[in-house]
Design an enzyme around this catalytic site. Structure first.
Site, PDB file in Angstrom:
ATOM      1  N   ARG A 107      13.219 -17.400  -1.639  1.00 34.57           N
ATOM      2  CA  ARG A 107      12.301 -16.435  -1.133  1.00 34.57           C
ATOM      3  C   ARG A 107      10.978 -16.395  -1.671  1.00 34.57           C
ATOM      4  O   ARG A 107       9.987 -15.824  -0.967  1.00 34.57           O
ATOM      5  CB  ARG A 107      12.903 -14.899  -1.331  1.00 34.57           C
ATOM      6  CG  ARG A 107      12.934 -14.520  -2.950  1.00 34.57           C
ATOM      7  CD  ARG A 107      13.283 -13.219  -3.170  1.00 34.57           C
ATOM      8  NE  ARG A 107      13.426 -12.899  -4.634  1.00 34.57           N
ATOM      9  CZ  ARG A 107      13.619 -11.846  -5.360  1.00 34.57           C
ATOM     10  NH1 ARG A 107      13.868 -10.632  -4.447  1.00 34.57           N
ATOM     11  NH2 ARG A 107      13.705 -11.734  -6.454  1.00 34.57           N
ATOM     12  N   GLN A 152       0.750  -1.100   0.042  1.00 27.95           N
ATOM     13  CA  GLN A 152       0.123  -0.092  -0.010  1.00 27.95           C
ATOM     14  C   GLN A 152       0.724   1.288   0.016  1.00 27.95           C
ATOM     15  O   GLN A 152       0.587   2.279  -0.749  1.00 27.95           O
ATOM     16  CB  GLN A 152      -0.997   0.275   1.052  1.00 27.95           C
ATOM     17  CG  GLN A 152      -1.927  -1.167   1.479  1.00 27.95           C
ATOM     18  CD  GLN A 152      -2.656  -1.080   2.579  1.00 27.95           C
ATOM     19  OE1 GLN A 152      -3.312  -0.159   2.902  1.00 27.95           O
ATOM     20  NE2 GLN A 152      -2.630  -1.817   3.259  1.00 27.95           N
ATOM     21  N   TRP A 153       1.809   1.331   0.922  1.00 28.45           N
ATOM     22  CA  TRP A 153       2.916   2.341   0.913  1.00 28.45           C
ATOM     23  C   TRP A 153       3.476   2.662  -0.331  1.00 28.45           C
ATOM     24  O   TRP A 153       3.432   3.866  -0.768  1.00 28.45           O
ATOM     25  CB  TRP A 153       3.747   1.883   1.955  1.00 28.45           C
ATOM     26  CG  TRP A 153       4.736   2.989   2.466  1.00 28.45           C
ATOM     27  CD1 TRP A 153       5.318   4.066   1.893  1.00 28.45           C
ATOM     28  CD2 TRP A 153       5.214   3.208   4.036  1.00 28.45           C
ATOM     29  NE1 TRP A 153       6.156   4.970   2.864  1.00 28.45           N
ATOM     30  CE2 TRP A 153       6.002   4.104   4.255  1.00 28.45           C
ATOM     31  CE3 TRP A 153       4.876   2.305   4.937  1.00 28.45           C
ATOM     32  CZ2 TRP A 153       6.334   4.642   5.317  1.00 28.45           C
ATOM     33  CZ3 TRP A 153       5.391   2.620   6.329  1.00 28.45           C
ATOM     34  CH2 TRP A 153       5.928   3.741   6.375  1.00 28.45           C
ATOM     35  N   TYR A 161      15.248  -2.974   1.044  1.00 33.65           N
ATOM     36  CA  TYR A 161      16.197  -4.314   1.453  1.00 33.65           C
ATOM     37  C   TYR A 161      15.612  -5.392   0.253  1.00 33.65           C
ATOM     38  O   TYR A 161      14.667  -5.758  -0.046  1.00 33.65           O
ATOM     39  CB  TYR A 161      15.750  -4.622   2.603  1.00 33.65           C
ATOM     40  CG  TYR A 161      16.604  -5.812   3.123  1.00 33.65           C
ATOM     41  CD1 TYR A 161      17.529  -5.480   3.812  1.00 33.65           C
ATOM     42  CD2 TYR A 161      16.160  -7.128   3.035  1.00 33.65           C
ATOM     43  CE1 TYR A 161      18.215  -6.746   4.765  1.00 33.65           C
ATOM     44  CE2 TYR A 161      16.995  -8.389   3.659  1.00 33.65           C
ATOM     45  CZ  TYR A 161      17.969  -8.069   4.386  1.00 33.65           C
ATOM     46  OH  TYR A 161      18.702  -9.203   4.818  1.00 33.65           O
ATOM     47  N   ARG A 190      -3.171   8.385   4.876  1.00 37.38           N
ATOM     48  CA  ARG A 190      -2.897   7.205   5.518  1.00 37.38           C
ATOM     49  C   ARG A 190      -3.134   7.346   6.927  1.00 37.38           C
ATOM     50  O   ARG A 190      -2.977   6.433   7.610  1.00 37.38           O
ATOM     51  CB  ARG A 190      -1.364   6.984   5.324  1.00 37.38           C
ATOM     52  CG  ARG A 190      -1.265   6.488   3.901  1.00 37.38           C
ATOM     53  CD  ARG A 190      -2.346   5.315   3.437  1.00 37.38           C
ATOM     54  NE  ARG A 190      -1.992   4.792   2.041  1.00 37.38           N
ATOM     55  CZ  ARG A 190      -2.515   3.793   1.235  1.00 37.38           C
ATOM     56  NH1 ARG A 190      -3.611   3.268   1.795  1.00 37.38           N
ATOM     57  NH2 ARG A 190      -2.212   3.544   0.013  1.00 37.38           N
ATOM     58  N   ARG A 215       3.742   7.356  -5.392  1.00 41.57           N
ATOM     59  CA  ARG A 215       4.792   7.219  -6.202  1.00 41.57           C
ATOM     60  C   ARG A 215       5.594   8.589  -6.497  1.00 41.57           C
ATOM     61  O   ARG A 215       6.346   8.794  -7.377  1.00 41.57           O
ATOM     62  CB  ARG A 215       4.534   6.784  -7.759  1.00 41.57           C
ATOM     63  CG  ARG A 215       3.552   5.368  -7.815  1.00 41.57           C
ATOM     64  CD  ARG A 215       3.142   4.982  -9.050  1.00 41.57           C
ATOM     65  NE  ARG A 215       2.451   5.911  -9.699  1.00 41.57           N
ATOM     66  CZ  ARG A 215       1.243   5.666  -9.406  1.00 41.57           C
ATOM     67  NH1 ARG A 215       0.575   4.851  -8.641  1.00 41.57           N
ATOM     68  NH2 ARG A 215       0.515   6.618 -10.110  1.00 41.57           N
TER      69      ARG A 215
END
Length: 303
Positions: free
Chosen positions: A171, A88-89, A100, A198, A93
């Site tokens: 992963r 969501q974050w 990471y 948010r 853009r």
């Protein structure tokens, strides 16, 4: 050292906890309230008299949506956040991001967990939201199953790593509750827009907690005047549409004709509603208008 520089040094690398193992922390900051004022006043040219004090000008700029002066300040923040929340974050853009990488590094050995009393139920009127909580007894069962699942997936991932499987492939079955970390650099204008969306009560609780941590712990002390204006004109303000204004006008006209006083009941609201809503069994626009009128004290709270 300026007061803002000392505040930056005080906050830098301090991890403000979010959820069970997440955090936000300031890495760096360029600018302060004065940077906003400086950028705005460049329009006046050399030798121009100061037309207002800093607070008045910043409040004017934000109130009238003059956004570019707020782009002159930037913050770099380090976040640790579950992958589902990060999805969501990252939709915002308007920032520079470096995340990471589990292709190059072993995945962070941490996952978001849910206490038994925090399992939320699906909202009946909002397909993308939640309301209320499951009973704790049921929650204990779900939390136990969650812990078992997270342990199994982490064990499977570690077995692949130990067997020499490439990290980029090992992963692929990690769950979305796995924490990731990222540097997030954004200008103040776009950060305030992010926070307005948010920190809103309609945003998902988890990302709301991250936004609140950034706003209250980082933005507020570094940009106190801009934060005050943001609270007054964005967070705690209300947007009225043309239809909302016309409903209010009709309600007061109806009240005058029938000699009644606010707060009005549902009958007056339905009598005054926009004509395009009248034939609709369900109307989100009508519901939003009703909520605004209740908040302003024009309508009675519905039982």
């Amino acid at each position: 050292m300026s007061s803002n520089a000392s505040e930056i040094e005080r906050l830098r690398w301090e991890k403000f906890p979010v959820l069970n193992d997440g955090f936000v922390c300031l890495v760096d900051c360029m600018g302060d309230d004065g940077s906003i004022v400086q950028a705005a006043r460049v329009s006046y040219g050399a030798g121009t008299k100061k037309v207002s004090d800093d607070r008045t000008l910043i409040r004017y700029l934000l109130r009238h949506r003059h956004t570019t002066p707020f782009e002159m300040a930037e913050l770099k923040i380090l976040v640790r956040v579950p992958m589902d929340c990060w999805r969501q974050w990252i939709r915002h853009r308007t920032a520079n991001v470096n995340e990471y990488s589990t292709r190059y590094s072993v995945a962070i050995d941490s996952a978001q967990t849910t206490p038994p009393e925090e399992w939320r139920t699906q909202a009946t009127m909002n397909r993308q939201g939640s309301e209320g909580f499951l009973d704790t007894a049921r929650g204990e069962s779900l939390t136990a199953a969650e812990a078992e699942f997270q342990e199994a997936t982490r064990r499977m991932y570690q077995e692949r790593i130990d067997a020499g499987v490439a990290r980029e492939q090992a992963r692929k079955d990690l769950p979305l509750c796995t924490y990731t970390e990222a540097y997030w650099k954004i200008d103040l204008h776009n950060l305030l827009h992010f926070l307005a969306l948010r920190m809103d009560s309609h945003a998902q609780l988890e990302i709301r907690q991250y936004a609140t941590a950034i706003g209250e712990n980082i933005v507020k002390p570094l940009f106190p005047i801009a934060w005050e204006a943001f609270q007054d004109y964005r967070r705690n303000a209300m947007f009225l549409t043309r239809l909302d204004v016309e409903v209010i006008q009709r309600m007061h006209q109806y009240a005058a004709e029938n000699e009644i006083c606010p707060p009005f009941d549902e009958t007056v609201f339905l009598e005054s509603q926009d004509s395009t809503w009248k034939e609709l069994t369900r109307s989100r626009e009508r519901d939003e208008c009703r909520s605004k009128l209740i908040r302003m004290g024009i309508m009675q709270e519905q039982e």
